[in-house]
Design a protein around this motif. Sequence first.
Motif, short mmCIF file in Angstrom:
data_model
loop_
_atom_site.label_atom_id
_atom_site.label_comp_id
_atom_site.label_asym_id
_atom_site.label_seq_id
_atom_site.Cartn_x
_atom_site.Cartn_y
_atom_site.Cartn_z
N LEU A 1 -5.29 19.48 6.84
CA LEU A 1 -6.72 19.76 6.99
C LEU A 1 -7.07 20.07 8.44
CD1 LEU A 1 -8.38 17.09 4.66
CD2 LEU A 1 -8.46 19.57 4.39
N GLU A 2 -6.48 19.32 9.35
CA GLU A 2 -6.73 19.55 10.78
C GLU A 2 -6.23 20.93 11.19
OE1 GLU A 2 -5.89 17.42 15.08
OE2 GLU A 2 -4.60 16.92 13.40
N ARG A 3 -5.03 21.29 10.76
CA ARG A 3 -4.48 22.62 11.09
C ARG A 3 -5.37 23.72 10.51
NH1 ARG A 3 0.29 19.80 10.07
NH2 ARG A 3 0.43 20.58 7.94
N ASN A 4 -5.81 23.55 9.27
CA ASN A 4 -6.68 24.55 8.64
C ASN A 4 -8.00 24.68 9.38
OD1 ASN A 4 -4.72 24.96 6.70
ND2 ASN A 4 -5.76 23.78 5.13
N ALA A 5 -8.58 23.56 9.80
CA ALA A 5 -9.85 23.58 10.51
C ALA A 5 -9.72 24.29 11.85
CB ALA A 5 -10.37 22.16 10.71
N LYS A 6 -8.61 24.12 12.53
CA LYS A 6 -8.40 24.77 13.83
C LYS A 6 -8.35 26.29 13.69
CE LYS A 6 -6.22 20.97 16.26
NZ LYS A 6 -5.00 20.43 16.88
N ARG A 7 -7.91 26.79 12.54
CA ARG A 7 -7.86 28.23 12.32
C ARG A 7 -9.27 28.83 12.32
NH1 ARG A 7 -4.98 28.43 6.94
NH2 ARG A 7 -6.37 30.18 6.75
N PHE A 8 -10.27 28.04 11.96
CA PHE A 8 -11.64 28.53 11.89
C PHE A 8 -12.42 28.31 13.18
CE2 PHE A 8 -10.56 27.90 7.43
CZ PHE A 8 -10.87 29.15 6.95
N ASP A 9 -11.80 27.69 14.16
CA ASP A 9 -12.46 27.42 15.42
C ASP A 9 -12.66 28.72 16.19
OD1 ASP A 9 -13.58 25.90 17.47
OD2 ASP A 9 -11.65 25.60 18.46
N GLY A 10 -13.75 28.84 16.93
CA GLY A 10 -14.00 30.02 17.74
C GLY A 10 -14.90 31.01 17.03
N GLU A 11 -14.93 32.21 17.57
CA GLU A 11 -15.78 33.27 17.01
C GLU A 11 -15.00 34.13 16.05
OE1 GLU A 11 -18.07 35.67 19.63
OE2 GLU A 11 -18.51 33.99 20.96
N ILE B 1 0.86 -1.18 0.00
CA ILE B 1 0.00 0.00 0.00
C ILE B 1 0.90 1.23 0.00
CG2 ILE B 1 -1.74 1.32 1.26
CD1 ILE B 1 -2.70 -1.32 2.46
N THR B 2 0.69 2.09 -1.00
CA THR B 2 1.50 3.30 -1.08
C THR B 2 0.63 4.53 -0.90
OG1 THR B 2 1.24 3.39 -3.48
CG2 THR B 2 3.15 2.20 -2.66
N GLY B 3 1.25 5.62 -0.53
CA GLY B 3 0.52 6.88 -0.42
C GLY B 3 -0.02 7.19 0.96
N LEU B 4 0.17 6.30 1.91
CA LEU B 4 -0.38 6.55 3.25
C LEU B 4 0.31 7.72 3.93
CD1 LEU B 4 -1.04 2.95 4.64
CD2 LEU B 4 -2.67 4.60 3.75
N GLU B 5 1.61 7.87 3.71
CA GLU B 5 2.32 9.00 4.31
C GLU B 5 1.79 10.33 3.75
OE1 GLU B 5 6.54 8.55 3.99
OE2 GLU B 5 6.54 6.73 5.22
N GLU B 6 1.55 10.36 2.46
CA GLU B 6 1.01 11.57 1.84
C GLU B 6 -0.40 11.85 2.35
OE1 GLU B 6 0.79 15.03 -0.20
OE2 GLU B 6 2.58 13.80 0.08
N LEU B 7 -1.21 10.83 2.50
CA LEU B 7 -2.56 10.99 3.05
C LEU B 7 -2.49 11.54 4.48
CD1 LEU B 7 -5.63 10.64 2.97
CD2 LEU B 7 -5.27 8.26 3.68
N GLU B 8 -1.56 11.01 5.28
CA GLU B 8 -1.41 11.48 6.65
C GLU B 8 -1.01 12.96 6.67
OE1 GLU B 8 0.92 10.33 10.79
OE2 GLU B 8 1.49 9.33 8.94
N LYS B 9 -0.13 13.38 5.78
CA LYS B 9 0.28 14.79 5.70
C LYS B 9 -0.92 15.67 5.33
CE LYS B 9 5.03 13.98 4.22
NZ LYS B 9 5.98 14.13 3.10
N GLN B 10 -1.70 15.22 4.36
CA GLN B 10 -2.86 15.99 3.93
C GLN B 10 -3.90 16.10 5.04
OE1 GLN B 10 -4.19 14.19 0.28
NE2 GLN B 10 -2.54 15.10 -0.93
N LEU B 11 -4.13 15.02 5.75
CA LEU B 11 -5.09 15.05 6.86
C LEU B 11 -4.60 15.97 7.98
CD1 LEU B 11 -6.16 11.29 7.03
CD2 LEU B 11 -7.52 13.23 6.24
N SER B 12 -3.31 15.96 8.24
CA SER B 12 -2.75 16.87 9.25
C SER B 12 -2.93 18.32 8.84
CB SER B 12 -1.26 16.56 9.48
OG SER B 12 -1.10 15.31 10.08
#
Length: 63
Positions: free
Chosen positions: A17-27, A4-15
């Motif tokens: 996305l998580e960082r981007n989502a945290k920027r929108f947290d709050g008011e 299975i290839t590409g899991l490291e790239e998927l993990e980077k992309q998910l990380s």
Amino acid sequence: MFEITGLEELEKQLSQLERNAKRFDGEHTVSFDDLFTPSFMINYTSFDSIDEFVESSGFDFQN
């Protein structure tokens, strides 16, 4: 067996996305002028600006 290839790239992309989502947290605040741009008002209302809309509405937008 298979590899299975590409899991490291998927993990980077998910990380990322998580960082981007945290920027929108709050008011967050957005002014009427930024939200209801002149092009938005012209395309979706019969008014040229949010100020024109507010003035003709009869509502008190101060509160």
